[in-house]
Motif scaffolding. Structure first.
Motif, mmCIF file in Angstrom:
data_model
loop_
_atom_site.group_PDB
_atom_site.id
_atom_site.type_symbol
_atom_site.label_atom_id
_atom_site.label_comp_id
_atom_site.label_asym_id
_atom_site.label_seq_id
_atom_site.Cartn_x
_atom_site.Cartn_y
_atom_site.Cartn_z
ATOM 1 N N LYS A 61 4.558 0.269 0.875
ATOM 2 C CA LYS A 61 5.947 0.553 1.211
ATOM 3 C C LYS A 61 6.424 -0.334 2.368
ATOM 4 C CE LYS A 61 8.482 3.413 0.280
ATOM 5 N NZ LYS A 61 9.713 3.304 -0.563
ATOM 6 N N SER A 62 7.735 -0.425 2.516
ATOM 7 C CA SER A 62 8.322 -1.185 3.621
ATOM 8 C C SER A 62 8.169 -0.404 4.930
ATOM 9 C CB SER A 62 9.811 -1.451 3.347
ATOM 10 O OG SER A 62 9.983 -2.191 2.163
ATOM 11 N N LYS A 63 8.472 -1.099 6.031
ATOM 12 C CA LYS A 63 8.404 -0.494 7.356
ATOM 13 C C LYS A 63 9.810 -0.184 7.867
ATOM 14 C CE LYS A 63 4.515 -3.599 8.352
ATOM 15 N NZ LYS A 63 4.034 -4.704 9.228
ATOM 16 N N HIS A 64 9.904 0.818 8.709
ATOM 17 C CA HIS A 64 11.147 1.056 9.435
ATOM 18 C C HIS A 64 10.811 1.719 10.762
ATOM 19 C CE1 HIS A 64 11.964 5.494 8.204
ATOM 20 N NE2 HIS A 64 10.700 5.243 8.044
ATOM 21 N N TYR A 98 5.494 3.204 8.243
ATOM 22 C CA TYR A 98 5.750 2.961 6.824
ATOM 23 C C TYR A 98 6.700 4.038 6.287
ATOM 24 C CZ TYR A 98 2.127 -0.603 6.672
ATOM 25 O OH TYR A 98 1.406 -1.747 6.884
ATOM 26 N N GLU A 99 7.613 3.599 5.418
ATOM 27 C CA GLU A 99 8.507 4.549 4.770
ATOM 28 C C GLU A 99 7.707 5.515 3.906
ATOM 29 O OE1 GLU A 99 11.264 2.211 2.558
ATOM 30 O OE2 GLU A 99 12.476 1.687 4.311
#
Length: 400
Positions: free
Chosen positions: A18-21, A167-168
């Motif tokens: 997953k992408s990071k935020h 991580y999302e």
């Protein structure tokens, strides 16, 4: 039919991270840290007293010595000056150590008279100082990925971060299927059963760090199943429940193939959980869980959890906490499939004893609810006698 290990390998090959935020630290509990953090200062940032007492030079720490009290410092405040020989500063827990002092005598070990303090005949050996950087030094690295436990959240704050990269959470669609199912709380017709699996699966997914999305019950017909799968394609992972076997009304594979499912496997040598299937559809992972309650829950725990962990940047490790315990009841020779036996683990007189539950039917929710451990047995494993050591791993530890 493929082995449990091979099925998991095939499933994990389908997974993308997953992408990071960024999130504020007050919202970081149980999230997965995505980037290394470097401490911006030492902790504590100065040498401090660990007790209430008097700061002085260690050469003056002798029974009967009388020292002049020249000041006071509390937490958040400093003594302005340099401590000299035969002087003392009253100090409180957490306060910075005055310049010139190198030890603290606790207040229980002194007698105070006016502006003087006399060291008693019997004193503690310790200097009661927390040295600068004793916890961590400037430049200390908290490595990612790691799950943020309560102590980790405190550490991150102490390292002087107020927001971090995580991580999302993977979004997971849960699609229960079956003409025979009705929602909990419904008046139960004579030919229906309650759709219970979805709620256990949702609870598990939350404990894994995912965001479950519970879909309404879907009928056992191709158009209905296809519609729900397409509707769920905005999620990272699609879980169907039921309809995964090869009966006339088991329509998950047929329905999904007609709209592009690329099957990775269907049927594994696992008990319970043989009908499990997985593949890619609409660029998303689809996992077809069996309809029996225990089969679906154990397949989610053993096969879906590693998928969520890999999405969260934790890699493809399938390691779980395993211990060894003495067997409380005999186990017969195992059959042709890996068997995950529900059991109760107890501590008896300082030793772990594990008792396999008598009822192992995959429809019995009470059995799984009463279990706190699983005994994994390989295909064709020999019989095991009472008192023998067996491998055990705790079950439900994430959401009990």
């Amino acid at each position: 039919m493929i082995s449990t290990e091979e099925a998991l390998k095939k499933l994990l090959r389908l997974v993308k991270k997953k992408s990071k935020h960024r999130v504020p630290i007050e919202d970081c509990a149980d999230r997965i840290l995505a980037n290394d953090l470097v401490a911006k200062h030492s902790q504590p940032p100065f040498s401090a007293s660990s007790m209430d007492g008097y700061a002085l030079k260690s050469k003056n720490k002798n029974p009967g010595t009388i020292l002049r009290i020249v000041g006071e410092c509390a937490a958040g405040k400093s003594f302005n000056g340099i401590l000299k020989n035969n002087e003392a500063v009253k100090i409180f827990t957490g306060a910075p150590l005055p310049q010139g002092a190198d030890c603290v005598v606790i207040k229980e070990d002194v007698t105070v008279q006016n502006n003087f303090v006399k060291i008693n005949e019997t004193i503690e050996f310790s200097n009661f100082i927390r040295e600068k950087g004793i916890d961590f030094r400037k430049g200390y690295i908290l490595k990612a990925p790691t799950k943020i436990r309560p102590a980790t959240a405190s550490l991150i704050a102490a390292m002087n971060y107020n927001e971090i990269s995580v991580y999302e959470k993977p979004s997971v669609a849960i699609i229960p299927t079956g003409h025979e199912l009705v929602k909990p709380g419904t008046k139960l017709p004579p030919n229906k059963i309650i759709a219970s699996n979805s709620y256990g699966i949702a609870a598990m997914l939350k404990s894994f760090g995912a965001e479950p999305h519970l879909f309404p019950i879907t009928d056992d017909d191709v158009p209905s199943i296809q519609g729900k799968i397409n509707e769920a394609s905005n999620c990272d992972l699609i879980l169907t429940i039921g309809g995964a076997s090869v009966g006339d009304h088991d329509l998950i594979v047929k329905s999904a193939k007609l709209i592009g499912l690329k099957l990775a496997f269907h049927s594994i040598a696992m008990r319970p959980g043989k009908p499990l299937l997985a593949g890619i559809i609409n660029k998303k992972i689809l996992v077809g869980l069996p309809g029996n309650p225990i089969s679906s829950l154990l397949c989610c725990y053993l096969m879906v959890k590693p998928v969520i962990e890999k999405m969260l940047g934790l890699g493809s490790t399938t390691n779980k906490l395993r211990i060894y315990a003495r067997l409380g009841n005999q186990l017969k020779k195992n059959g042709m499939r890996d068997h995950f036996i529900r059991a109760v683990l107890k501590n008896e007189d300082g030793s772990f004893i594990v008792y396999p539950l008598k009822q192992q039917d995959s429809s019995l929710i009470t059995t799984l609810n009463n279990a706190n451990a699983l005994i994994p047995r390989k295909a064709l494993a020999p019989a095991v006698q009472v008192g023998d050591s067996v491998e055990v791993f705790p079950f439900y530890t994430e959401f009990s």
